[in-house]
Scaffold this motif. Structure first.
Motif, PDB file in Angstrom:
ATOM      1  N   LYS A 113      11.533  10.428   1.682  1.00 34.89           N
ATOM      2  CA  LYS A 113      10.272  10.210   2.422  1.00 34.89           C
ATOM      3  C   LYS A 113       9.632   8.885   1.997  1.00 34.89           C
ATOM      4  N   PHE A 114      10.464   7.848   1.901  1.00 34.73           N
ATOM      5  CA  PHE A 114      10.027   6.544   1.425  1.00 34.73           C
ATOM      6  C   PHE A 114       9.055   5.914   2.422  1.00 34.73           C
TER       7      PHE A 114
ATOM      8  N   ASP B  16      -1.009   3.156  -1.445  1.00 35.18           N
ATOM      9  CA  ASP B  16      -0.855   4.615  -1.413  1.00 35.18           C
ATOM     10  C   ASP B  16       0.348   5.013  -2.263  1.00 35.18           C
ATOM     11  N   PHE B  17       0.078   5.752  -3.362  1.00 37.48           N
ATOM     12  CA  PHE B  17       1.140   6.113  -4.294  1.00 37.48           C
ATOM     13  C   PHE B  17       1.226   7.621  -4.449  1.00 37.48           C
ATOM     14  N   PRO B  18       2.382   8.152  -4.805  1.00 38.06           N
ATOM     15  CA  PRO B  18       3.660   7.454  -4.881  1.00 38.06           C
ATOM     16  C   PRO B  18       4.203   7.142  -3.480  1.00 38.06           C
ATOM     17  N   SER B  19       5.115   6.224  -3.387  1.00 43.09           N
ATOM     18  CA  SER B  19       5.671   5.797  -2.100  1.00 43.09           C
ATOM     19  C   SER B  19       6.940   6.554  -1.727  1.00 43.09           C
TER      20      SER B  19
ATOM     21  N   TRP C 195       3.971  -2.143  -7.077  1.00 45.15           N
ATOM     22  CA  TRP C 195       2.518  -2.092  -6.880  1.00 45.15           C
ATOM     23  C   TRP C 195       1.879  -0.941  -7.638  1.00 45.15           C
ATOM     24  N   GLU C 196       2.605   0.147  -7.800  1.00 42.05           N
ATOM     25  CA  GLU C 196       2.110   1.217  -8.660  1.00 42.05           C
ATOM     26  C   GLU C 196       2.369   0.857 -10.123  1.00 42.05           C
TER      27      GLU C 196
END
Length: 163
Positions: free
Chosen positions: A24-25, A31-34, A133-134
C-alpha cells in the motif's frame, strides 16, 4: 558474475506494482508511514543522522552491518532487489564485489538521505525500507530482524514503531 544488474522495464514495473499493491505504498513528504509492511517489523528513527551528523563513522557502520546481514541471509548465488524510487533499480548479490559510485556510496544508497531506497528478497519474504522524509529505516521479516539483532548498526537505537 556481475553485480548491480539493471532491471528490465518489465521487471521494474512488476516489482513496483507489487510494492504499491502489497505494501500500500503511498509516497509522501508529510503523511507517515508511506507503506504498510507485514509483521514482524521494526521502524528505526534515524533522524539524528540527517544534516550535519557528527558521527560520520555511523554511516560506514551502517553499510558494513547491512552488507554483513545481507550476506548472512542470502545464499552465495542469490540476488535481491535494490530499488531507488523513480530511478534505475537493480538486482544485487551481496556476496559479489560491491563497487561504489563517485560519491563513495552504493549505487542504491543504504541511508535514505534523498529518496526512498528499498532492498527486498526476490519473493518479498523480508525487506529493508529507507524513508527520507520520515527519516526512518524499516526492516520486516523475522529472519532479517533476527540478523539485525545479531549485527545491530549504531543507527538502530531508537525504535519508532514495531509490530
Amino acid at each position: 558474475m556481475k553485480n548491480w544488474l539493471k532491471l528490465s522495464n518489465a521487471e521494474y514495473e512488476k516489482v513496483w506494482n507489487k510494492i504499491y499493491d502489497e505494501l500500500k505504498f503511498e509516497p509522501s513528504t508529510t503523511d507517515f508511514p508511506s507503506f504498510k509492511v507485514p509483521s514482524p517489523f521494526i521502524t528505526y528513527d534515524v533522524s539524528l543522522y540527517f544534516g550535519e551528523s557528527e558521527d560520520l563513522d555511523a554511516f560506514v557502520d551502517l553499510e558494513e552491518k547491512v552488507l554483513l546481514v545481507f550476506q548472512e541471509i542470502t545464499s552465495k548465488d542469490e540476488y535481491i532487489y535494490a530499488l531507488d524510487w523513480q530511478h534505475e533499480c537493480y538486482l544485487i548479490n551481496s556476496h559479489l564485489d560491491f563497487p561504489k559510485n563517485e560519491f563513495d556510496e552504493w549505487t542504491v544508497p543504504i541511508f535514505p538521505d534523498g529518496d526512498y531506497y528499498f532492498f527486498f528478497h526476490k519473493d518479498f519474504q523480508w525487506g529493508y525500507l529507507g524513508h527520507p522524509w520520515e527519516r526512518t529505516i524499516t526492516v520486516f521479516g523475522k529472519d532479517l530482524i533476527k540478523m539485525f539483532e545479531k549485527h545491530r548498526p549504531r543507527m538502530f537505537q531508537k525504535i519508532l514503531r514495531q509490530g
